[in-house]
Design an enzyme around this catalytic site. Structure first.
Site, PDB file in Angstrom:
ATOM      1  N   SER A  39       0.829  -1.201   0.000  1.00 21.74           N
ATOM      2  CA  SER A  39       0.000   0.000   0.000  1.00 21.74           C
ATOM      3  C   SER A  39       0.869   1.260   0.000  1.00 21.74           C
ATOM      4  CB  SER A  39      -0.976  -0.034   1.182  1.00 21.74           C
ATOM      5  OG  SER A  39      -2.000   0.902   1.005  1.00 21.74           O
ATOM      6  N   ASP A 155      -5.528  -3.160  -2.747  1.00 21.10           N
ATOM      7  CA  ASP A 155      -4.601  -2.816  -1.662  1.00 21.10           C
ATOM      8  C   ASP A 155      -3.944  -4.035  -1.010  1.00 21.10           C
ATOM      9  OD1 ASP A 155      -3.747  -1.882   1.109  1.00 21.10           O
ATOM     10  OD2 ASP A 155      -4.487  -0.012   0.249  1.00 21.10           O
TER      11      ASP A 155
END
Length: 269
Positions: A39, A155
């Site tokens: 991320s 993510d």
């Protein structure tokens, strides 16, 4: 010399702390042979692996304000996510000077993403750096997933917020891991709220609790040689998109890294 890997966790705007950590590592000439990021850790780590200076990363981060964030989250159609992520891609092209291939970077790099169709972890170690960062950074619902090799990628923090095991898998002999999520848990434990959380805070905390627990399990299974966990005096993971607190968080990252310098320097002997 040991092959030292740097692992950077998910954590949204708290990731500004990584800039402070990188400052200390550069100041003390700690040789990083591999970067693994999930991320926001993939965004900062990928740019660093590509040769973007820490000073430039700091300058760019300090430019981020509410309006820049709002512009990057303009809605898209059809609704597979609130934002197409194109503004993020333009931002990355600016700081990287164009797209790069991961396998050609000065420092080997691995971005961690999640296959939304299967829930499997996906390791991105070749091809477009911008695409890999975008995939790893794509919070479900907020950004449209990245389509790559028939997969819908989102993510990396969903399955692997602190991917220490990936660094080991790629041959790291020593791992310096930086996590910007557990510091917020410490803060809540020492500063309990005076009232029950509201709707959005409850939703935000549910994400935080999931990330905290997953990170703790990861650390129990595959502990790094050095763990840097800056203090984070706030509760929000993604809710308030508080990128305006960058200066404070950069300083917190730097302070946390300096505390760990004796452990880090042992890796160099």
């Amino acid at each position: 010399m040991k092959k030292i890997a740097l692992v950077l966790s998910s954590g949204g705007p708290r990731g500004a702390a990584y800039i402070g950590i990188l400052k200390v590592l550069e100041e003390h000439k700690v040789p990083i042979s591999l970067v693994v990021g999930s991320s926001i850790g993939a965004m900062i780590g990928g740019a660093y692996a590509a040769g973007v200076s820490v000073a430039q990363l700091e300058r760019e981060w300090l430019k981020i304000d509410f309006w820049r964030i709002a512009k990057s989250l303009q809605p898209t159609l059809p609704i597979h996510g609130w934002s197409s992520g194109s503004a993020v891609e333009r931002f990355l092209k600016e700081i990287l000077g164009g797209d790069r291939r991961i396998e050609e970077l000065p420092i080997p790099f691995v971005a961690v993403a999640t296959d939304l169709d299967t829930g499997e972890r996906v390791l991105l170690q070749e091809g477009s750096l911008i695409e890999a960062i975008r995939a790893s950074f794509s919070i479900p619902g907020l950004f449209v997933p990245v389509e790559r090799a028939g997969k819908h990628l989102a993510d990396g923090g969903l399955v692997s917020p602190l991917p220490v095991d990936v660094a080991r898998q790629f041959g790291a002999e020593a791992v310096i891991a930086a996590d910007v999520n557990l510091g917020s848990k410490r803060y809540r434990m020492t500063h309990p709220p005076q009232k029950a959380p509201g709707l959005f805070e409850s939703l935000d905390l549910s994400i935080s609790i999931f990330v905290w627990r997953l990170t703790e399990l990861t650390l129990a299974l595959t502990p790094p040689d050095v763990l840097i966990t800056p203090d984070m005096p706030d509760d929000s993971l993604v809710g308030n998109l508080s990128y305006h607190r960058a200066e404070e968080r950069i300083a917190l990252g730097e302070a946390a890294a300096r505390e760990k310098l004796p452990e880090i320097q042992k890796l160099l002997t």
